[in-house]
Design a protein around this motif. Structure first.
Motif, PDB file in Angstrom:
ATOM      1  N   TRP A   1      50.501  43.787  37.157  1.00 32.81           N
ATOM      2  CA  TRP A   1      49.998  44.001  38.520  1.00 32.81           C
ATOM      3  C   TRP A   1      48.690  43.258  38.753  1.00 32.81           C
ATOM      4  N   PHE A   2      47.795  43.283  37.765  1.00 25.71           N
ATOM      5  CA  PHE A   2      46.500  42.609  37.873  1.00 25.71           C
ATOM      6  C   PHE A   2      46.694  41.119  38.154  1.00 25.71           C
ATOM      7  N   HIS A   3      47.482  40.460  37.329  1.00 29.81           N
ATOM      8  CA  HIS A   3      47.674  39.013  37.487  1.00 29.81           C
ATOM      9  C   HIS A   3      48.385  38.684  38.797  1.00 29.81           C
ATOM     10  N   ALA A   4      49.374  39.471  39.148  1.00 30.86           N
ATOM     11  CA  ALA A   4      50.076  39.234  40.412  1.00 30.86           C
ATOM     12  C   ALA A   4      49.133  39.388  41.603  1.00 30.86           C
TER      13      ALA A   4
ATOM     14  N   SER B   1      43.408  55.902  30.380  1.00 24.09           N
ATOM     15  CA  SER B   1      42.934  54.808  31.234  1.00 24.09           C
ATOM     16  C   SER B   1      42.843  53.488  30.471  1.00 24.09           C
ATOM     17  N   ALA B   2      43.438  53.426  29.287  1.00 25.85           N
ATOM     18  CA  ALA B   2      43.525  52.155  28.569  1.00 25.85           C
ATOM     19  C   ALA B   2      44.510  51.262  29.330  1.00 25.85           C
ATOM     20  N   VAL B   3      44.161  50.012  29.500  1.00 34.65           N
ATOM     21  CA  VAL B   3      44.991  49.086  30.266  1.00 34.65           C
ATOM     22  C   VAL B   3      46.266  48.777  29.478  1.00 34.65           C
ATOM     23  N   SER B   4      47.404  48.935  30.150  1.00 34.04           N
ATOM     24  CA  SER B   4      48.710  48.721  29.521  1.00 34.04           C
ATOM     25  C   SER B   4      49.319  47.405  30.019  1.00 34.04           C
ATOM     26  N   ASP B   5      50.420  47.003  29.409  1.00 37.60           N
ATOM     27  CA  ASP B   5      51.093  45.770  29.819  1.00 37.60           C
ATOM     28  C   ASP B   5      51.523  45.797  31.287  1.00 37.60           C
ATOM     29  N   PRO B   6      52.116  46.890  31.789  1.00 31.71           N
ATOM     30  CA  PRO B   6      52.449  46.909  33.213  1.00 31.71           C
ATOM     31  C   PRO B   6      51.212  46.775  34.117  1.00 31.71           C
TER      32      PRO B   6
ATOM     33  N   ARG C   1      39.117  53.565  36.713  1.00 35.66           N
ATOM     34  CA  ARG C   1      38.325  52.418  36.285  1.00 35.66           C
ATOM     35  C   ARG C   1      38.834  51.154  36.944  1.00 35.66           C
ATOM     36  N   ARG C   2      37.944  50.173  37.022  1.00 34.71           N
ATOM     37  CA  ARG C   2      38.332  48.856  37.490  1.00 34.71           C
ATOM     38  C   ARG C   2      38.911  48.092  36.304  1.00 34.71           C
ATOM     39  N   ILE C   3      40.000  47.373  36.528  1.00 35.40           N
ATOM     40  CA  ILE C   3      40.558  46.516  35.498  1.00 35.40           C
ATOM     41  C   ILE C   3      39.862  45.170  35.609  1.00 35.40           C
ATOM     42  N   LEU C   4      39.259  44.750  34.524  1.00 30.81           N
ATOM     43  CA  LEU C   4      38.523  43.486  34.487  1.00 30.81           C
ATOM     44  C   LEU C   4      39.387  42.418  33.820  1.00 30.81           C
ATOM     45  N   LEU C   5      38.996  41.170  33.997  1.00 36.22           N
ATOM     46  CA  LEU C   5      39.746  40.066  33.409  1.00 36.22           C
ATOM     47  C   LEU C   5      39.889  40.243  31.899  1.00 36.22           C
ATOM     48  N   ASP C   6      38.842  40.659  31.225  1.00 33.79           N
ATOM     49  CA  ASP C   6      38.916  40.869  29.764  1.00 33.79           C
ATOM     50  C   ASP C   6      39.979  41.907  29.398  1.00 33.79           C
ATOM     51  N   ASP C   7      40.188  42.895  30.273  1.00 35.62           N
ATOM     52  CA  ASP C   7      41.198  43.916  30.029  1.00 35.62           C
ATOM     53  C   ASP C   7      42.611  43.347  30.190  1.00 35.62           C
ATOM     54  N   ALA C   8      42.738  42.338  31.034  1.00 40.04           N
ATOM     55  CA  ALA C   8      44.044  41.832  31.411  1.00 40.04           C
ATOM     56  C   ALA C   8      44.522  40.661  30.565  1.00 40.04           C
ATOM     57  N   LEU C   9      43.714  40.230  29.626  1.00 39.56           N
ATOM     58  CA  LEU C   9      44.127  39.099  28.772  1.00 39.56           C
ATOM     59  C   LEU C   9      45.070  39.550  27.683  1.00 39.56           C
TER      60      LEU C   9
ATOM     61  N   GLY D   1      39.468  44.053  44.055  1.00 36.49           N
ATOM     62  CA  GLY D   1      39.677  44.438  42.676  1.00 36.49           C
ATOM     63  C   GLY D   1      40.985  45.178  42.492  1.00 36.49           C
ATOM     64  N   VAL D   2      41.318  45.361  41.221  1.00 37.09           N
ATOM     65  CA  VAL D   2      42.480  46.152  40.829  1.00 37.09           C
ATOM     66  C   VAL D   2      41.927  47.320  40.020  1.00 37.09           C
ATOM     67  N   HIS D   3      42.251  48.529  40.460  1.00 40.29           N
ATOM     68  CA  HIS D   3      41.740  49.735  39.809  1.00 40.29           C
ATOM     69  C   HIS D   3      42.880  50.557  39.258  1.00 40.29           C
ATOM     70  N   LEU D   4      42.588  51.277  38.196  1.00 38.22           N
ATOM     71  CA  LEU D   4      43.538  52.170  37.564  1.00 38.22           C
ATOM     72  C   LEU D   4      43.030  53.594  37.728  1.00 38.22           C
ATOM     73  N   VAL D   5      43.902  54.460  38.243  1.00 41.71           N
ATOM     74  CA  VAL D   5      43.555  55.868  38.431  1.00 41.71           C
ATOM     75  C   VAL D   5      44.588  56.711  37.685  1.00 41.71           C
ATOM     76  N   THR D   6      44.109  57.527  36.756  1.00 44.02           N
ATOM     77  CA  THR D   6      44.954  58.444  35.997  1.00 44.02           C
ATOM     78  C   THR D   6      44.482  59.869  36.300  1.00 44.02           C
ATOM     79  N   PRO D   7      45.208  60.883  35.834  1.00 39.54           N
ATOM     80  CA  PRO D   7      44.764  62.256  36.099  1.00 39.54           C
ATOM     81  C   PRO D   7      43.350  62.550  35.590  1.00 39.54           C
ATOM     82  N   ALA D   8      42.935  61.888  34.522  1.00 44.27           N
ATOM     83  CA  ALA D   8      41.641  62.211  33.921  1.00 44.27           C
ATOM     84  C   ALA D   8      40.544  61.200  34.192  1.00 44.27           C
ATOM     85  N   ASP D   9      40.878  60.013  34.709  1.00 43.43           N
ATOM     86  CA  ASP D   9      39.864  58.960  34.798  1.00 43.43           C
ATOM     87  C   ASP D   9      40.239  57.940  35.866  1.00 43.43           C
TER      88      ASP D   9
END
Length: 134
Positions: A99-102, A90-95, A126-134, A116-124
């Protein structure tokens, strides 16, 4: 649909995503647009699967604009939640950042409230926050 969930808090969003996205869907590379009415009541989920591993920002913006524009025309004051699904951590990746910025740019331009923009993986999840997207 009066019994549809209302996404009026982070806890409500987390609870909804936990029940609405099946385990098998969590590992697929996709995006899900959750369209809501003016009271943030879920009206429909619109999943898009099999996304490219490296999304083009213009393609992301175009996809978001299709749903945001339709929502703005039909619901006027509706809201939208953007949910990214993929395998891995669930670590925020470049892709995810693309999506977040778009999402924020398009929804701001079209006049749709973004829940909001949320990330869902098989194990977790989370909401993607601005700090995650910088």
């Amino acid at each position: 649909m009066s019994d549809s969930p209302v996404l009026d808090s982070p806890e409500a969003i987390d609870a909804h995503l936990t029940t609405a996205i099946e385990r098998w869907e969590r590992g697929r590379r996709g995006v899900r647009f959750v369209l809501c009415d003016g009271e943030d009541r879920v009206r429909i989920h619109c999943p898009v699967d099999d996304l490219p591993p490296r999304p083009d920002p213009a393609d992301c913006a175009q996809a978001i604009e299709i749903f945001a524009s339709a929502l703005a025309e039909r619901a006027g004051n509706g809201s939208m939640l953007v949910v990214l699904t993929r395998s891995g951590s669930s670590a925020v990746s470049d892709p995810d950042r693309v999506w977040f910025h778009a999402a924020y740019q398009v929804c701001g331009r079209v006049g749709v409230r973004l829940l909001g923009v949320h990330l869902v993986t098989p194990a977790d999840q989370r909401r993607i926050l601005l700090d995650d997207a910088l």
